[in-house]
Scaffold this active site. Structure first.
Site, mmCIF file in Angstrom:
data_model
loop_
_atom_site.group_PDB
_atom_site.id
_atom_site.type_symbol
_atom_site.label_atom_id
_atom_site.label_comp_id
_atom_site.label_asym_id
_atom_site.label_seq_id
_atom_site.Cartn_x
_atom_site.Cartn_y
_atom_site.Cartn_z
ATOM 1 N N ASP A 344 0.846 -1.184 0.000
ATOM 2 C CA ASP A 344 0.000 0.000 0.000
ATOM 3 C C ASP A 344 0.890 1.245 0.000
ATOM 4 O OD1 ASP A 344 -2.688 1.242 0.389
ATOM 5 O OD2 ASP A 344 -1.795 1.901 2.278
ATOM 6 N N GLU A 373 1.803 -0.296 -5.070
ATOM 7 C CA GLU A 373 0.755 0.658 -5.455
ATOM 8 C C GLU A 373 1.427 1.959 -5.880
ATOM 9 O OE1 GLU A 373 -3.096 3.137 -3.730
ATOM 10 O OE2 GLU A 373 -1.556 2.397 -2.363
#
Length: 625
Positions: A344, A373
């Site tokens: 993330d 990400e």
């Protein structure tokens, strides 16, 4: 404007090999200035982004070809991963010197330089991810086997009794949306649906966070070492992995390592945990993980959100806990059955932190996969004033391909084939070959409105308030229009290199605007049967055809709203032909066979004299095999 007859970096006649170069590899350049320009000498001028090294490589004149003079030279790239920028210096008559860059001739040598990515092929990227179909699950909303009792669980949780109720979406009295209403989706529910997922051709399950947290999205981690009890137990996770593996499905976990929850066992602002957190005592073993400007109420947090205190990823204790310790979080969940980690907000993580995760994953499970990400071109991304090294061979195997999503949505909504091709050829040129084929391609995610809503909802509908957006449902005409565009876009998604990724329920026709409206409960028993059958056929085709899994890509048509490309692997070729416009488009392709079949719409097209002529209807597409 660059004259592509003089130099075109994507053409092997000018630059070979194509795209990114392996560390230590030799790249051959050919420049073809017009004879009338009077070029007497040509030099490659290059500089390295990270090391600062500079090169000047004289080219040799190689005669002429028509009205073009030829100059050729070779360049040995560095032995380590690097980002190199280059231009050509041309000496003209009368000591007149100019530089050739992406925007054509210029007086300054660093203006609009070409990019050459250099990557280290230290260990091969696992090819299983890019070959297959990924399915993203928001765990609380996918499937539940019972209505849970939140008693004794961390946080002030509210549980919806009915699966199809509207989620809470209005701010509380403090003006915050706390995301503390749960529907109770769980791991047993996922296990019950594994055959459904296998029937969609899914080979990777990507879970939004599973670890204990007091919010339904669980991106404010409470305890990295524990499955949230509303989802199940560690034993349930192990069994889920075993059952998924038995069906050829791997498991990807979401690692939120840039920040924790303020109510985590590590920070413990409200005393939910018996352990002493950083917000409770400066003697806490976790105090040094965080940066307080004034203890305990002023601290660094992710984008200023107080419930998401940012951690110091360079602190040795944190690195040991998350990555390198003998029973670290990264190691532990791989041992229990996970096959991949998705990082993330990778932009917020230091390069060395990501590189350490990659090294530990390769030690623990050599075939595991690391995804980042990143929302832009990850080959040249600058975050917090620093150039990033995601794809240079020591960090991520692949990235979430948001550039694909941006280009695909623009095309699906009526854009041109040329614009899509140019955007994606830039990515293909800039990314190392393994990373391009290991990208996570998607149209919908948990961070964006539902793709069906984006493609179908009328822009004229007044939706200024959250309540209006919460209760909005598309008309039949809007759903039909959105469905048609989505079915066309799905051909692009499943036909393109990289892993086509479905956000749970997109195949069932779920709709909804921004978070939390894009995170509704899966409509079991009320699926859009047309979409569902369509995605089943696409999954089957992706699973059965090597050309779609690993074949090269060649663009065949990019005029107006038309777009066509081929994927070839050995003797097998698949063509994807699309029309984003409002009028039919005729296309002609070379074809080695008497006919072509579209296995999605189950049509047959006859070929004559080695040519296949087709008509692609408006807002539709064809697979040709």
């Amino acid at each position: 404007m660059l004259d592509r007859s003089v130099y075109f970096s994507r053409d092997s006649a000018f630059k070979s090999p194509f795209g990114a170069a392996k560390a230590g590899e030799t790249v051959t350049f050919t420049l073809r200035p017009h004879v009338w320009e009077g070029v007497s000498a040509c030099t490659l001028v290059a500089w390295a982004d990270f090391s600062g090294q500079r090169w000047e490589v004289p080219f040799s004149p190689c005669g002429a070809e028509g009205d073009h003079a030829l100059f050729r030279g070779t360049f040995s790239v560095p032995e380590e991963g690097e980002l190199i920028w280059y231009v050509f210096r041309l000496q003209k008559q009368g000591d007149n010197c100019v530089y050739l860059g992406q925007n054509g001739y210029c007086a300054e040598h660093e203006a609009a330089a070409f990019q050459l990515t250099v990557y280290e092929a230290l260990s091969p990227a696992p090819d299983w991810f890019g070959r297959g179909v990924t399915y993203q699950i928001f765990p609380d909303r996918f499937c539940r086997t019972h209505v849970p009792d939140p008693s004794g669980m961390v946080g002030d949780r509210i549980v919806h009794q009915k699966w199809d109720e509207l989620m809470e979406y209005l701010p509380d009295e403090a003006g915050e949306i706390r995301n503390r209403d749960f529907f109770g989706g769980n791991l047993h529910g996922v296990m019950e649906k594994l055959d459904y997922l296998a029937d969609l051709g899914v080979s990777t399950l990507y879970f939004c966070p599973l670890f204990e947290s007091d919010s339904n999205h669980r991106y404010n981690t409470g305890d990295y070492s524990k499955i949230d009890p509303m989802l199940g137990t560690e034993e349930d996770f192990v069994r889920l992995c075993q059952e998924a593996h038995r069906r050829g499905i791997r498991i990807m976990l979401d690692g939120v390592f840039n920040h924790t929850g303020s109510n985590s066992r590590y920070f413990n602002a409200e005393g939910f945990y018996p352990t002493v957190g950083a917000a409770q005592s400066m003697d806490s073993p976790y105090y040094s993980w965080y940066h307080f400007s004034h203890w305990p109420d002023q601290y660094d947090s992710w984008w200023g959100i107080r419930t998401l205190p940012a951690v110091n990823e360079s602190h040795p204790d944190y690195i040991q806990y998350i990555i390198e310790g003998p029973d670290s979080i990264v190691r532990r969940w791989l041992r229990l059955g996970a096959d991949a980690w998705r990082l993330d907000v990778a932009d917020e993580l230091p390069d060395e932190f990501i590189a350490r995760i990659r090294r530990v994953m390769e030690e623990e499970k050599p075939d595991s996969f690391l995804l980042g990400e990143v929302w832009e071109d990850g080959s040249n991304k600058i975050a917090y004033s620093r150039r990033r090294r995601y794809l240079l061979g020591r960090e991520t195997h692949g990235l979430m391909n948001y550039p694909f999503r941006t280009a695909a949505l623009a095309y699906i909504r009526g854009g041109t084939g040329r614009d899509f091709m140019e955007a994606m050829e830039t990515i293909r040129e800039n990314y190392p070959f393994p990373a391009f084929y290991s990208a996570m391609n998607m149209l919908g995610t948990h961070d964006n409105p539902r793709i069906l809503t984006m493609l179908g909802a009328s822009p004229q509908t007044p939706l200024e308030t959250r309540t209006q957006r919460a209760n909005y449902r598309m008309s039949e005409a809007e759903r039909n229009a959105g469905r048609q565009r989505l079915m066309m876009g799905s051909l692009l998604l499943y036909g393109f290199p990289g892993s086509p990724t479905l956000f749970y329920g997109d195949e069932a026709g779920m709709e909804g605007f921004e978070d939390p409206f894009n995170r509704g409960t899966f409509p079991w028993g009320h699926e859009d049967k047309i979409l569902l059958e369509h995605f089943r056929r696409l999954g089957k085709l992706r699973r059965e055809r090597p050309s779609l899994q690993e074949g090269d890509i060649r663009y065949l048509y990019w005029e107006g709203q038309g777009l066509a490309f081929s994927r070839t692997c050995g003797e097998e070729t698949t063509i994807v032909a699309l029309n984003s416009g409002s009028e039919p488009i005729n296309m002609t392709f070379d074809w080695d066979g008497p006919f072509a079949v579209d296995p999605i719409c189950r049509q047959q097209f006859n070929a004559r004299f080695g040519k296949l002529r087709i008509t692609v209807p408006p807002a539709e597409g064809l697979f040709l095999i």
